[in-house]
Design a protein around this motif. Sequence first.
Motif, PDB file in Angstrom:
ATOM      1  N   ASN A  66       0.855  -1.188   0.000  1.00 52.26           N
ATOM      2  CA  ASN A  66       0.000   0.000   0.000  1.00 52.26           C
ATOM      3  C   ASN A  66       0.891   1.239   0.000  1.00 52.26           C
ATOM      4  OD1 ASN A  66      -1.739   2.169   0.733  1.00 52.26           O
ATOM      5  ND2 ASN A  66      -3.154   0.719   1.665  1.00 52.26           N
ATOM      6  N   ILE A  67       1.112   1.800  -1.188  1.00 50.33           N
ATOM      7  CA  ILE A  67       2.093   2.875  -1.314  1.00 50.33           C
ATOM      8  C   ILE A  67       1.613   4.177  -0.663  1.00 50.33           C
ATOM      9  CG2 ILE A  67       3.396   2.045  -3.288  1.00 50.33           C
ATOM     10  CD1 ILE A  67       1.578   3.422  -5.153  1.00 50.33           C
ATOM     11  N   LYS A  68       0.307   4.390  -0.602  1.00 46.80           N
ATOM     12  CA  LYS A  68      -0.193   5.593   0.066  1.00 46.80           C
ATOM     13  C   LYS A  68       0.120   5.548   1.562  1.00 46.80           C
ATOM     14  CE  LYS A  68      -4.323   6.678   1.594  1.00 46.80           C
ATOM     15  NZ  LYS A  68      -5.759   7.013   1.743  1.00 46.80           N
ATOM     16  N   LYS A  69      -0.117   4.397   2.192  1.00 49.96           N
ATOM     17  CA  LYS A  69       0.188   4.251   3.614  1.00 49.96           C
ATOM     18  C   LYS A  69       1.682   4.397   3.870  1.00 49.96           C
ATOM     19  CE  LYS A  69      -3.970   3.426   5.193  1.00 49.96           C
ATOM     20  NZ  LYS A  69      -4.635   4.396   6.113  1.00 49.96           N
ATOM     21  N   MET A  70       2.492   3.890   2.956  1.00 49.51           N
ATOM     22  CA  MET A  70       3.942   4.013   3.108  1.00 49.51           C
ATOM     23  C   MET A  70       4.360   5.481   3.083  1.00 49.51           C
ATOM     24  SD  MET A  70       6.918   2.848   3.553  1.00 49.51           S
ATOM     25  CE  MET A  70       6.623   1.072   3.459  1.00 49.51           C
ATOM     26  N   MET A  71       3.753   6.272   2.206  1.00 45.71           N
ATOM     27  CA  MET A  71       4.055   7.696   2.152  1.00 45.71           C
ATOM     28  C   MET A  71       3.650   8.392   3.453  1.00 45.71           C
ATOM     29  SD  MET A  71       2.868   8.451  -1.783  1.00 45.71           S
ATOM     30  CE  MET A  71       3.098  10.224  -1.682  1.00 45.71           C
ATOM     31  N   GLN A  72       2.517   7.987   4.021  1.00 49.03           N
ATOM     32  CA  GLN A  72       2.059   8.583   5.284  1.00 49.03           C
ATOM     33  C   GLN A  72       3.004   8.250   6.434  1.00 49.03           C
ATOM     34  OE1 GLN A  72      -2.160   7.066   4.875  1.00 49.03           O
ATOM     35  NE2 GLN A  72      -2.621   9.126   5.597  1.00 49.03           N
ATOM     36  N   ILE A  73       3.483   7.016   6.485  1.00 53.53           N
ATOM     37  CA  ILE A  73       4.439   6.624   7.528  1.00 53.53           C
ATOM     38  C   ILE A  73       5.718   7.449   7.416  1.00 53.53           C
ATOM     39  CG2 ILE A  73       5.959   4.742   8.282  1.00 53.53           C
ATOM     40  CD1 ILE A  73       3.677   2.814   7.632  1.00 53.53           C
ATOM     41  N   CYS A  74       6.200   7.643   6.185  1.00 48.72           N
ATOM     42  CA  CYS A  74       7.407   8.450   5.975  1.00 48.72           C
ATOM     43  C   CYS A  74       7.199   9.886   6.447  1.00 48.72           C
ATOM     44  CB  CYS A  74       7.793   8.436   4.496  1.00 48.72           C
ATOM     45  SG  CYS A  74       8.420   6.851   3.922  1.00 48.72           S
ATOM     46  N   ASP A  75       6.018  10.445   6.160  1.00 48.02           N
ATOM     47  CA  ASP A  75       5.723  11.809   6.609  1.00 48.02           C
ATOM     48  C   ASP A  75       5.712  11.899   8.134  1.00 48.02           C
ATOM     49  OD1 ASP A  75       5.578  13.017   4.153  1.00 48.02           O
ATOM     50  OD2 ASP A  75       3.416  12.778   3.933  1.00 48.02           O
ATOM     51  N   CYS A  76       5.152  10.887   8.792  1.00 45.87           N
ATOM     52  CA  CYS A  76       5.123  10.878  10.266  1.00 45.87           C
ATOM     53  C   CYS A  76       6.530  10.810  10.853  1.00 45.87           C
ATOM     54  CB  CYS A  76       4.303   9.693  10.763  1.00 45.87           C
ATOM     55  SG  CYS A  76       2.525   9.913  10.607  1.00 45.87           S
ATOM     56  N   ILE A  77       7.377   9.972  10.277  1.00 48.34           N
ATOM     57  CA  ILE A  77       8.750   9.849  10.766  1.00 48.34           C
ATOM     58  C   ILE A  77       9.490  11.170  10.598  1.00 48.34           C
ATOM     59  CG2 ILE A  77      10.982   8.732  10.369  1.00 48.34           C
ATOM     60  CD1 ILE A  77       9.428   6.203   9.585  1.00 48.34           C
ATOM     61  N   ARG A  78       9.281  11.826   9.455  1.00 48.50           N
ATOM     62  CA  ARG A  78       9.956  13.104   9.221  1.00 48.50           C
ATOM     63  C   ARG A  78       9.419  14.201  10.147  1.00 48.50           C
ATOM     64  NH1 ARG A  78      10.646  13.474   2.672  1.00 48.50           N
ATOM     65  NH2 ARG A  78       8.464  12.801   2.652  1.00 48.50           N
ATOM     66  N   PHE A  79       8.156  14.101  10.526  1.00 47.02           N
ATOM     67  CA  PHE A  79       7.603  15.038  11.515  1.00 47.02           C
ATOM     68  C   PHE A  79       8.388  14.941  12.826  1.00 47.02           C
ATOM     69  CE2 PHE A  79       4.700  15.007  15.264  1.00 47.02           C
ATOM     70  CZ  PHE A  79       4.577  16.379  15.414  1.00 47.02           C
ATOM     71  N   PHE A  80       8.559  13.718  13.352  1.00 44.05           N
ATOM     72  CA  PHE A  80       9.292  13.534  14.603  1.00 44.05           C
ATOM     73  C   PHE A  80      10.783  13.830  14.429  1.00 44.05           C
ATOM     74  CE2 PHE A  80       5.550  10.800  15.512  1.00 44.05           C
ATOM     75  CZ  PHE A  80       5.162  11.396  16.700  1.00 44.05           C
ATOM     76  N   ASN A  81      11.317  13.562  13.253  1.00 48.06           N
ATOM     77  CA  ASN A  81      12.732  13.791  12.978  1.00 48.06           C
ATOM     78  C   ASN A  81      13.092  15.266  13.124  1.00 48.06           C
ATOM     79  OD1 ASN A  81      15.348  12.897  12.117  1.00 48.06           O
ATOM     80  ND2 ASN A  81      14.914  13.644  10.062  1.00 48.06           N
ATOM     81  N   TYR A  82      12.330  16.136  12.464  1.00 49.65           N
ATOM     82  CA  TYR A  82      12.634  17.560  12.520  1.00 49.65           C
ATOM     83  C   TYR A  82      12.163  18.211  13.816  1.00 49.65           C
ATOM     84  CZ  TYR A  82      14.364  17.319   7.792  1.00 49.65           C
ATOM     85  OH  TYR A  82      15.107  17.010   6.688  1.00 49.65           O
ATOM     86  N   LEU A  83      11.174  17.602  14.472  1.00 51.90           N
ATOM     87  CA  LEU A  83      10.794  18.074  15.802  1.00 51.90           C
ATOM     88  C   LEU A  83      11.949  17.839  16.779  1.00 51.90           C
ATOM     89  CD1 LEU A  83       8.508  19.267  17.523  1.00 51.90           C
ATOM     90  CD2 LEU A  83       7.747  16.920  17.993  1.00 51.90           C
ATOM     91  N   PHE A  84      12.599  16.679  16.649  1.00 50.76           N
ATOM     92  CA  PHE A  84      13.783  16.377  17.463  1.00 50.76           C
ATOM     93  C   PHE A  84      14.896  17.380  17.193  1.00 50.76           C
ATOM     94  CE2 PHE A  84      17.982  14.240  17.124  1.00 50.76           C
ATOM     95  CZ  PHE A  84      18.249  14.077  18.478  1.00 50.76           C
TER      96      PHE A  84
END
Length: 405
Positions: A66-84
């Motif tokens: 499911n490529i849409k879900k994969m894109m959403q997971i990547c966006d979530c990880i990048r959210f926490f990445n730059y918040l850190f």
Amino acid sequence: MNNIFKKYYVSVFISNLGNACITFVLPIYTLELTNSTFHLSIISAMEMIPFLILGLPFGAVIDKINIKKMMQICDCIRFFNYLFLFLVVMLSEINFIIIAIYICAFINGICFVFHSIAESTLVPHIVEKKELTKANSLIFGVEYATNFVVPILTGILYGKDTIGFFFLFDSFTFLFSCLILQFVFVDKSISERKIWVKLHFKELGCEIRDGFYILWQDKKILKMLMVVVCSNFIIISYYNGLLDYMKNQLMIPTNIIGIVEGIYSLGALAGALLANVLTKKITGLKILIGCIGLDALCRLLLPASHSFLWIAALMAIIELTSAIINIMVITIRQERVNPEYLGRINSVFKTVLLGVNPIGLVIGGFVLSSIGSLNTMIIISFLCTLLFFASVVIFKREYNEKNKN
């Protein structure tokens, strides 16, 4: 365009706001912290290294998940990445900030592998085939439009007291992008897939082999890959050198650099809008060769430039040619490859294309440190000229064969 694409387009726009901000801020901030183009090159390489490791394995499963879900997971990880990174910049010492930038660059590189392959694979599922060039032009157009506006604004607001908030802004753009993607509905062929599938080592090898085999069979795509790979390898350190040249040799202030980057992003925007028109009137091979030649000419002229306006004008033309080439190459892949295999072809193409970047960045970092940014830019311009003549020879044969057929 259809309503599904419009929602997807909003998601692309929001994430590009954050990308444009971080692309401008992070190199300047790194250069100020380290005063080293070598550090800048290594951090850039850290974002590219994951493609060497993960690009091919991910391509083997992209057509099954499911490529849409994969894109959403990547966006979530990048959210926490730059918040850190925001928290580190606000609360920590310089040495730990540099380490944190390295870590965040690598994590962002991992997400980029999954997100970029999934993104180029998703588009043909939400627009009709005849609309692919238009859709890709719009996607690249909004990227270049934000690259015009955002650097100017961030250049004006940039300072020691505001630097952390740029990373905070970037993190929330990925969060909003993830939420909007939830409303992008795709057909059952994608929505019913799992987020990940397990493949045995032998199966994984077979899927990767199939991707290389299909690419090898399509000589037009293969030749384009060869030329673009060589171009990427040559120019990958050019922008780091240009930034150092403007900031440390011409002593151009950060806010003016933001204006310069904004101006030459207009060229990329013009290229994105122009690509759809050119492909209807001129053959793809002529466009490709013409863009490579114009790019080489501008790079030959740029090292003689001492005015920021002259630099901005030449870079605008360079970005225009790059935008046209990018849209052409992506569209040709989407048009010529069966959607069943598109993910594997995209991963093979991008892994080879981006896989040379870390090597080019490390070599470029040594060269920049050894002979300086201006001399490095001169060498790169001559190499680009040689690539233009080589591409004329490579594509002339294919053009002649096409006319015979």
